[in-house]
Design a protein around this motif. Structure first.
Motif, mmCIF file in Angstrom:
data_model
loop_
_atom_site.group_PDB
_atom_site.id
_atom_site.type_symbol
_atom_site.label_atom_id
_atom_site.label_comp_id
_atom_site.label_asym_id
_atom_site.label_seq_id
_atom_site.Cartn_x
_atom_site.Cartn_y
_atom_site.Cartn_z
ATOM 1 N N SER A 190 -94.018 82.575 16.953
ATOM 2 C CA SER A 190 -92.815 82.477 17.770
ATOM 3 C C SER A 190 -91.809 83.469 17.213
ATOM 4 O O SER A 190 -91.600 83.527 16.008
ATOM 5 C CB SER A 190 -92.237 81.066 17.708
ATOM 6 O OG SER A 190 -93.123 80.157 18.301
ATOM 7 N N PHE A 191 -91.216 84.279 18.065
ATOM 8 C CA PHE A 191 -90.273 85.285 17.599
ATOM 9 C C PHE A 191 -89.366 85.727 18.730
ATOM 10 O O PHE A 191 -89.640 85.477 19.899
ATOM 11 C CB PHE A 191 -91.028 86.495 17.026
ATOM 12 C CG PHE A 191 -91.539 87.456 18.071
ATOM 13 C CD1 PHE A 191 -90.907 88.676 18.267
ATOM 14 C CD2 PHE A 191 -92.639 87.148 18.855
ATOM 15 C CE1 PHE A 191 -91.374 89.569 19.225
ATOM 16 C CE2 PHE A 191 -93.108 88.028 19.808
ATOM 17 C CZ PHE A 191 -92.473 89.248 19.997
ATOM 18 N N VAL A 192 -88.277 86.373 18.363
ATOM 19 C CA VAL A 192 -87.393 87.010 19.326
ATOM 20 C C VAL A 192 -87.514 88.508 19.095
ATOM 21 O O VAL A 192 -87.341 88.991 17.979
ATOM 22 C CB VAL A 192 -85.932 86.551 19.141
ATOM 23 C CG1 VAL A 192 -85.011 87.292 20.086
ATOM 24 C CG2 VAL A 192 -85.817 85.043 19.352
ATOM 25 N N CYS A 193 -87.832 89.240 20.134
ATOM 26 C CA CYS A 193 -88.038 90.684 20.050
ATOM 27 C C CYS A 193 -86.725 91.379 19.680
ATOM 28 O O CYS A 193 -85.695 91.154 20.316
ATOM 29 C CB CYS A 193 -88.555 91.200 21.390
ATOM 30 S SG CYS A 193 -88.764 92.992 21.480
ATOM 31 N N ASN A 194 -86.776 92.211 18.641
ATOM 32 C CA ASN A 194 -85.579 92.950 18.234
ATOM 33 C C ASN A 194 -85.153 93.982 19.269
ATOM 34 O O ASN A 194 -83.993 94.393 19.286
ATOM 35 C CB ASN A 194 -85.814 93.655 16.892
ATOM 36 C CG ASN A 194 -85.857 92.681 15.744
ATOM 37 O OD1 ASN A 194 -86.935 92.302 15.307
ATOM 38 N ND2 ASN A 194 -84.716 92.251 15.272
ATOM 39 N N SER A 195 -86.053 94.413 20.134
ATOM 40 C CA SER A 195 -85.708 95.407 21.141
ATOM 41 C C SER A 195 -85.088 94.816 22.391
ATOM 42 O O SER A 195 -84.102 95.325 22.889
ATOM 43 C CB SER A 195 -86.935 96.227 21.526
ATOM 44 O OG SER A 195 -87.261 97.103 20.491
ATOM 45 N N CYS A 196 -85.667 93.740 22.913
ATOM 46 C CA CYS A 196 -85.154 93.197 24.180
ATOM 47 C C CYS A 196 -84.435 91.867 24.033
ATOM 48 O O CYS A 196 -83.785 91.419 24.965
ATOM 49 C CB CYS A 196 -86.287 93.078 25.194
ATOM 50 S SG CYS A 196 -87.463 91.753 24.843
ATOM 51 N N GLY A 197 -84.584 91.197 22.882
ATOM 52 C CA GLY A 197 -83.906 89.921 22.673
ATOM 53 C C GLY A 197 -84.582 88.734 23.331
ATOM 54 O O GLY A 197 -84.033 87.638 23.354
#
Length: 198
Positions: free
Chosen positions: A87-94
């Protein structure tokens, strides 16, 4: 037959699946390879075993799995490694809608595979100037210039060098009908005057 939801495409079905019983994951036969067992880069812990004897199954995702590591300086300065099932939040698109990030452990950077090739400089139909991709914004409250939703300054976004109050989500800016699909990086705005995409 028992209904299952394919972990790759998210669709439900009653056909015989590939499955990992240890992780409770199931895949359409069309989303897996035609051999009895496969090693899949998005699920490296265990071998996936077919639960039926149906042969001649054709699948693009198993034949062409995502690479385990890649180098893409446009997206990040270091090598990126696939870390599936996180599970993660993309640093590029949020966004947090894909559980298979590419990561740079030394920078604590995570990115969707689809965000790696994002355009750096584009023109959209909602703004008169070119907009530029930035890894993060200034620390203040932001609203997306397309969807009008709040934005976090900690994630990548498009902004305008001439309009300091404009910021746009990566996915909003590159949406069909908003962006004309032309990457302007390397094209001088003095040589080519680009009118708003309509």
């Amino acid at each position: 037959m028992v209904m299952f939801t394919c972990h790759l495409c998210g669709l439900s079905d009653d056909r015989f699946p590939y499955a990992c019983n240890l992780c409770d994951l199931s895949f359409h036969k069309d989303c897996a390879e035609s051999t009895p067992e496969i090693n899949y880069s998005c699920h490296p812990k265990h071998i996936l075993k077919r639960l039926t004897h149906v042969s001649n199954v054709d699948i693009n995702c198993a034949k062409h799995p995502p690479p385990f590591t890649l180098v893409h300086p446009k997206a990040h300065e270091h090598s990126l490694t696939l870390m599936p099932q996180r599970s993660f939040v993309c640093n590029s698109c949020g966004m947090d809608d894909d559980p298979n990030p590419y990561v740079c452990l030394s920078c604590n950077f995570m990115i969707h595979k689809n965000c790696i090739d994002m355009p750096r400089i584009i023109k959209i139909n909602r703004h008169d100037h070119r907009i530029y991709y930035n890894n993060f914004l200034d620390t203040r409250d932001w609203k997306c210039g397309v969807c009008q939703k709040e934005m976090s300054w900690m994630f990548g976004a498009y902004s305008c060098s001439k309009c300091p109050d404009l910021a746009i989500h990566l996915r909003c800016a590159t949406r069909f009908g908003i962006w004309d699909g032309i990457e302007l990086e390397g094209i001088s705005d003095k040589i080519l005057e680009v009118k708003s995409y309509e």
